[in-house]
Design a protein around this motif. Structure first.
Motif, PDB file in Angstrom:
ATOM      1  N   GLN A 250       2.385   2.141  -3.429  1.00 29.99           N
ATOM      2  CA  GLN A 250       1.468   2.472  -4.516  1.00 29.99           C
ATOM      3  C   GLN A 250       1.639   3.931  -4.933  1.00 29.99           C
ATOM      4  O   GLN A 250       1.811   4.798  -4.084  1.00 29.99           O
ATOM      5  N   PRO A 251       1.598   4.220  -6.220  1.00 32.18           N
ATOM      6  CA  PRO A 251       1.722   5.608  -6.671  1.00 32.18           C
ATOM      7  C   PRO A 251       0.597   6.507  -6.146  1.00 32.18           C
ATOM      8  O   PRO A 251       0.757   7.714  -5.998  1.00 32.18           O
ATOM      9  N   SER A 252      -0.535   5.884  -5.843  1.00 31.92           N
ATOM     10  CA  SER A 252      -1.671   6.660  -5.364  1.00 31.92           C
ATOM     11  C   SER A 252      -1.592   6.995  -3.874  1.00 31.92           C
ATOM     12  O   SER A 252      -2.420   7.745  -3.365  1.00 31.92           O
ATOM     13  N   PHE A 253      -0.598   6.433  -3.178  1.00 35.17           N
ATOM     14  CA  PHE A 253      -0.466   6.722  -1.740  1.00 35.17           C
ATOM     15  C   PHE A 253      -0.006   8.172  -1.552  1.00 35.17           C
ATOM     16  O   PHE A 253       0.922   8.602  -2.186  1.00 35.17           O
ATOM     17  N   PRO A 254      -0.693   8.941  -0.686  1.00 31.56           N
ATOM     18  CA  PRO A 254      -0.344  10.357  -0.531  1.00 31.56           C
ATOM     19  C   PRO A 254       1.038  10.585   0.039  1.00 31.56           C
ATOM     20  O   PRO A 254       1.531   9.910   0.850  1.00 31.56           O
TER      21      PRO A 254
ATOM     22  N   ASP B 252       0.825  -1.208   0.000  1.00 30.58           N
ATOM     23  CA  ASP B 252       0.000   0.000   0.000  1.00 30.58           C
ATOM     24  C   ASP B 252       0.861   1.261   0.000  1.00 30.58           C
ATOM     25  O   ASP B 252       0.557   2.239  -0.691  1.00 30.58           O
TER      26      ASP B 252
END
Length: 183
Positions: free
Chosen positions: A179-183, A176
């Motif tokens: 992930q590139p989407s993790f802030p 998690d």
């Protein structure tokens, strides 16, 4: 400094997540309150064994390959036991004897210290279930304090926790975080 206090057993029972595990430990507590201490220890072990198996089955449903292998072997032994197959009974006994090892080393449901506490429960269960004389005339007589400790350890260490594997939880968290989407 952390304070330790004696928690009411009924309060502890309410923290158990699985209804069947809760029912099994409630039977053990009823035996404890009736001063049937050997029965209470055996009932506590039943709750622990059931809970480990239940958690492994949950993981099998979620697709964990090791849990699927375990559940399949257990189901096969149960099916064979119905035909009075002696080898199936031995296989079931071997599976039960290995439950704490599975919970510690394979699924990481418990820590090494928790394992030691639950191993003591298992040893005491064996003393209670099999006529284990501690002298020529006396059977094993667990103290009320020992029984209460086993019940509390079973709930604190295992029964109230979901089947989250230590290593798998860490791998999932790491995935998690990367992930590139993790802030």
């Amino acid at each position: 400094m952390s304070q330790t206090h004696l928690v009411d057993l009924d309060e502890l029972v309410q923290s158990i997540r699985d209804l069947n595990s809760r029912e099994y430990i409630a039977e053990a507590i009823a035996a404890y309150r009736s001063r049937a201490y050997r029965s209470a220890i055996m009932g506590t072990w039943i709750a622990v064994a059931y809970d480990i198996i239940s958690k492994i089955r949950e993981l099998a449903v979620q697709g964990d390959p090791r849990a699927i292998v375990f559940a399949t072997a257990l189901d096969a032994a149960i099916a064979q036991q119905a035909t009075n197959n002696v080898l199936a009974v031995q296989r079931l006994q071997a599976l039960e004897n290995d439950l704490l090892n599975q919970a510690l080393n394979v699924y990481e449901f418990i820590t090494p210290q928790e394992n030691r506490n639950l191993e003591r429960l298992k040893q005491d269960r064996n003393l209670c279930a099999h006529p284990a004389f501690i002298s020529d005339t006396n059977l094993f007589q667990p103290s009320p304090e020992l029984v209460r400790t086993h019940i509390a350890h079973a709930i604190h260490h295992l029964l109230r926790h979901p089947p989250t594997q230590g290593k798998n939880a860490l791998v999932s968290l790491k995935a998690d975080l990367l992930q590139p989407s993790f802030p």
